[in-house]
Motif scaffolding. Structure first.
Motif, short mmCIF file in Angstrom:
data_model
loop_
_atom_site.label_atom_id
_atom_site.label_comp_id
_atom_site.label_asym_id
_atom_site.label_seq_id
_atom_site.Cartn_x
_atom_site.Cartn_y
_atom_site.Cartn_z
N PRO A 137 -33.42 -15.33 -5.77
CA PRO A 137 -32.95 -14.75 -4.28
C PRO A 137 -33.05 -13.35 -4.39
O PRO A 137 -33.91 -12.52 -5.11
CB PRO A 137 -31.36 -15.09 -4.64
CG PRO A 137 -31.41 -16.05 -5.95
CD PRO A 137 -32.56 -15.81 -6.67
N GLY A 186 -31.82 -8.62 1.99
CA GLY A 186 -30.95 -9.64 1.71
C GLY A 186 -30.11 -9.59 0.44
O GLY A 186 -29.46 -10.63 0.28
N TYR A 187 -30.18 -8.65 -0.50
CA TYR A 187 -29.67 -8.69 -1.67
C TYR A 187 -27.89 -8.75 -1.42
O TYR A 187 -27.45 -7.96 -0.58
CB TYR A 187 -29.79 -7.42 -2.44
CG TYR A 187 -29.19 -7.25 -3.76
CD1 TYR A 187 -29.13 -8.20 -4.70
CD2 TYR A 187 -28.18 -6.06 -3.97
CE1 TYR A 187 -28.59 -8.21 -5.90
CE2 TYR A 187 -27.65 -5.98 -5.27
CZ TYR A 187 -27.77 -7.00 -6.09
OH TYR A 187 -27.05 -6.99 -7.29
N GLY A 188 -27.37 -9.70 -2.04
CA GLY A 188 -26.01 -9.84 -1.81
C GLY A 188 -24.88 -9.02 -2.71
O GLY A 188 -23.84 -9.09 -2.67
N GLY A 189 -25.65 -8.15 -3.51
CA GLY A 189 -24.56 -7.14 -4.35
C GLY A 189 -24.08 -7.86 -5.70
O GLY A 189 -23.45 -6.96 -6.33
N ASP A 190 -24.48 -8.80 -6.09
CA ASP A 190 -24.18 -9.41 -7.20
C ASP A 190 -25.40 -9.76 -8.13
O ASP A 190 -26.06 -11.01 -7.77
CB ASP A 190 -23.37 -10.51 -6.95
CG ASP A 190 -22.45 -11.12 -8.34
OD1 ASP A 190 -23.03 -10.66 -9.50
OD2 ASP A 190 -21.74 -11.66 -8.39
N ALA A 229 -25.05 -13.24 -9.82
CA ALA A 229 -25.16 -14.34 -9.33
C ALA A 229 -26.58 -14.86 -9.14
O ALA A 229 -26.97 -15.89 -9.35
CB ALA A 229 -24.26 -13.95 -7.71
N VAL A 230 -27.30 -13.65 -8.95
CA VAL A 230 -29.04 -14.02 -8.97
C VAL A 230 -29.39 -14.66 -10.05
O VAL A 230 -30.12 -15.43 -10.25
CB VAL A 230 -29.51 -12.69 -8.75
CG1 VAL A 230 -31.19 -12.74 -8.84
CG2 VAL A 230 -29.23 -12.18 -7.23
N GLY A 266 -37.15 -14.03 -2.46
CA GLY A 266 -36.02 -13.41 -1.51
C GLY A 266 -36.26 -11.95 -1.26
O GLY A 266 -35.29 -11.62 -0.28
N ASP A 267 -37.20 -11.36 -1.58
CA ASP A 267 -37.58 -10.13 -1.34
C ASP A 267 -38.04 -9.67 0.08
O ASP A 267 -38.68 -8.69 0.29
CB ASP A 267 -37.98 -9.27 -2.10
CG ASP A 267 -36.97 -9.03 -3.45
OD1 ASP A 267 -35.79 -9.04 -3.31
OD2 ASP A 267 -37.54 -8.62 -4.55
#
Length: 257
Positions: A5, A12-16, A19-20, A45-46
């Motif tokens: 991801p 698009g990074y979700g901040g966690d 989780a990745v 995902g980048d």
């Protein structure tokens, strides 16, 4: 394929980051338990991707993920730093004990959604030697997906394959469809196989880079030495879903047959 991801720094990074990591390791476990022969990790995902060097934070995070995947599975591992950062891929591979890297444009030049990308095998192969990383194979794409030729069209595929192997030093050649998950043209694959067989002792493995599935594996493996599979082993065959162990098992049953 292990499609990571979005990593820190990308839109698009979700901040966690934990989780990745969990997503990548869960997919790695599903693939390993299904009996795959090897893995390849990329910063899928980048998007949008950089044309040249990837940012330091992406390379650092990909290195962390690669080391954990290698420790968790023990399988042969490859690295692809999108869109065409072969030097960073080699560095990641060297750091985590990976076995091969994929470079989308190792030879020649193409027009992509990132602009014009030019191969730089001369620099990459010299950097590999400087790193003491000659054991790491460099796999290159012929007529790479998500790209169009510059000028008046593709050159004869025989010339492209020979130059990729004999002049750019590719240790493996990848043949793909037009995009992620798109079918690889069987006629084109057959031609690459013919050219490779003609190289004799200079021949390298031929891999299918997109569109392979349990349904198409038999036909593709008549000409290919291996399949790089992502989309078709995801849940419901959908790119954004996690790896489905049942689909992996079906694929590997077809491969063994």
């Amino acid at each position: 394929m292990l499609h990571a991801p979005a990593l820190p720094g990308s839109p698009g990074y979700g901040g966690d980051m934990a989780a990745v990591r969990d997503v990548v390791l869960a997919d790695a476990e599903a693939l390993a338990s299904g009996g795959v022969d090897g893995l390849m990790l990329e910063n899928f995902g980048d998007v949008p991707f950089f044309r040249g060097r990837a940012p330091a934070e992406a390379v650092a995070c990909l290195t962390r993920l690669a080391c954990e995947v290698k420790l968790a599975t023990g399988l042969p591992l490859g690295i692809n730093v999108l869109r065409n950062d072969g030097e960073s891929a080699l560095a990641v591979a060297m750091a985590c004990g990976a076995d091969y890297v994929r470079v989308n444009v190792l030879s020649g030049a193409v027009v992509t959604d990132q602009g014009v990308i030019e191969g730089d095998a001369a620099r990459l192969m010299r950097r590999r030697r400087e790193m003491g990383a000659e054991r790491i194979q460099v796999w290159g794409d012929v007529r790479v997906k998500h790209a169009a030729p510059m000028g008046r069209g593709w050159r004869p595929i025989e010339e492209e394959v020979e130059e990729l192997v004999l002049r750019a030093g590719a240790g493996g050649v990848i043949v793909s469809g037009t995009g992620t998950g798109k079918a690889t043209d069987l006629g084109e694959l057959r031609e690459v196989r013919r050219v490779m067989d003609g190289l004799g002792g200079r021949a390298v493995p031929v891999f299918v880079g997109s569109g392979a599935s349990a349904r198409t594996a038999t036909d593709l493996l008549e000409f290919a030495d291996g399949l790089i599979v992502g989309t078709s082993v995801k849940r419901d065959g959908q790119l954004g879903q996690p790896v489905d162990p049942a689909r992996v098992a079906a694929l590997m049953a077809a491969v063994r047959r």
